[in-house]
Design an enzyme around this catalytic site. Structure first.
Site, PDB file in Angstrom:
ATOM      1  N   LYS A  54      65.286  42.982  32.906  1.00 41.24           N
ATOM      2  CA  LYS A  54      65.770  41.609  33.947  1.00 41.24           C
ATOM      3  C   LYS A  54      67.500  41.968  33.862  1.00 41.24           C
ATOM      4  O   LYS A  54      67.770  42.139  34.924  1.00 41.24           O
ATOM      5  CB  LYS A  54      65.193  40.283  33.828  1.00 41.24           C
ATOM      6  N   ALA A  71      66.159  36.826  30.481  1.00 46.97           N
ATOM      7  CA  ALA A  71      65.237  36.268  29.507  1.00 46.97           C
ATOM      8  C   ALA A  71      63.759  36.221  30.070  1.00 46.97           C
ATOM      9  O   ALA A  71      63.615  36.351  31.359  1.00 46.97           O
ATOM     10  CB  ALA A  71      65.839  34.705  29.245  1.00 46.97           C
ATOM     11  N   ASP A  72      62.839  35.978  29.198  1.00 50.12           N
ATOM     12  CA  ASP A  72      61.433  35.425  29.355  1.00 50.12           C
ATOM     13  C   ASP A  72      60.942  34.800  28.450  1.00 50.12           C
ATOM     14  O   ASP A  72      61.036  34.955  27.112  1.00 50.12           O
ATOM     15  CB  ASP A  72      60.723  37.012  29.539  1.00 50.12           C
ATOM     16  N   THR A  73      59.958  33.856  28.908  1.00 50.71           N
ATOM     17  CA  THR A  73      59.342  33.019  27.932  1.00 50.71           C
ATOM     18  C   THR A  73      57.780  32.988  28.248  1.00 50.71           C
ATOM     19  O   THR A  73      57.222  33.103  29.120  1.00 50.71           O
ATOM     20  CB  THR A  73      59.780  31.410  28.316  1.00 50.71           C
ATOM     21  N   GLY A 108      62.313  35.617  24.666  1.00 54.79           N
ATOM     22  CA  GLY A 108      63.075  36.844  24.457  1.00 54.79           C
ATOM     23  C   GLY A 108      64.284  36.654  25.360  1.00 54.79           C
ATOM     24  O   GLY A 108      64.097  36.357  26.784  1.00 54.79           O
TER      25      GLY A 108
END
Length: 193
Positions: A54, A71-73, A108
């Site tokens: 991203k 970011a990724d959750t 992350g």
């Protein structure tokens, strides 16, 4: 720092609110990438890959900006990676699975320095303990519409706060961006004084 320096590669209002709460000046330029997991990809590798993807995709699409935050959750419960629910039935299934058990929220994040072509990545884990949910709680929460754009079908900062008995780790990580670690990384990279 000018608004042109730091770019958030996410449309998440929660991530924007968290950065704003830290007094960080930034602008938003979401990146659209394929978020499918690779075969046999570990959860940590998955969120780090997406976060970096991203950040880099946003940097490629933007003519201005130097530091790009991706970011990724995900929610991890009994080995299952829970992203955003596909529909009501999927949200019900996720909330029933989380009911009465501990799970992990993993975010992350990646900071990409477009000028130096360098990247810093980190994954933060927080343990979350849910109370035993009654069926009517699950149904009324789903009726709010809140679960549909949240990993694991819940938002700790919203209508699901009453479902969480306790957490072990970063609260902002559960919201969607581990703010303490992101701010520290921005300082290390020279994006913040």
């Amino acid at each position: 720092m000018t608004t042109e320096l730091i770019v958030l590669a996410s449309a998440s209002p929660r991530r924007s609110e968290l950065l704003e709460s830290a007094g960080i000046t930034f602008r938003v330029a979401p990146a659209d990438i394929n978020e499918d997991a690779l075969p046999e990809e570990e959860p940590i590798d998955y969120v780090l890959r997406l976060a970096e993807g991203k950040a880099r995709a946003s940097a490629e699409n933007e003519s201005s900006g130097r530091f790009f935050v991706g970011a990724d959750t995900i929610v991890l419960c009994d080995g299952e990676i829970m992203g955003k629910p596909k529909d009501r039935a999927d949200a019900e299934r996720m909330l029933r699975k989380l009911s009465g058990v501990a799970h992990e929220v993993v975010t992350g994040f990646a900071l990409y320095d477009k000028e130096r072509k360098g990247v810093v990545r980190e994954a933060i884990r927080t343990k979350v303990f849910f109370k035993q949910l009654r069926e009517e709680e699950i149904q009324s929460y789903i009726d709010t519409g809140c679960p549909f754009d949240k990993a694991g079908a819940y938002a700790i900062q919203g209508g699901a706060a009453h479902m969480v008995q306790k957490i072990d780790g970063s609260y902002t990580n559960v919201v969607g961006l581990p703010l303490c670690e992101v701010v520290a990384a921005l300082r290390v990279m020279g994006a913040l004084p």
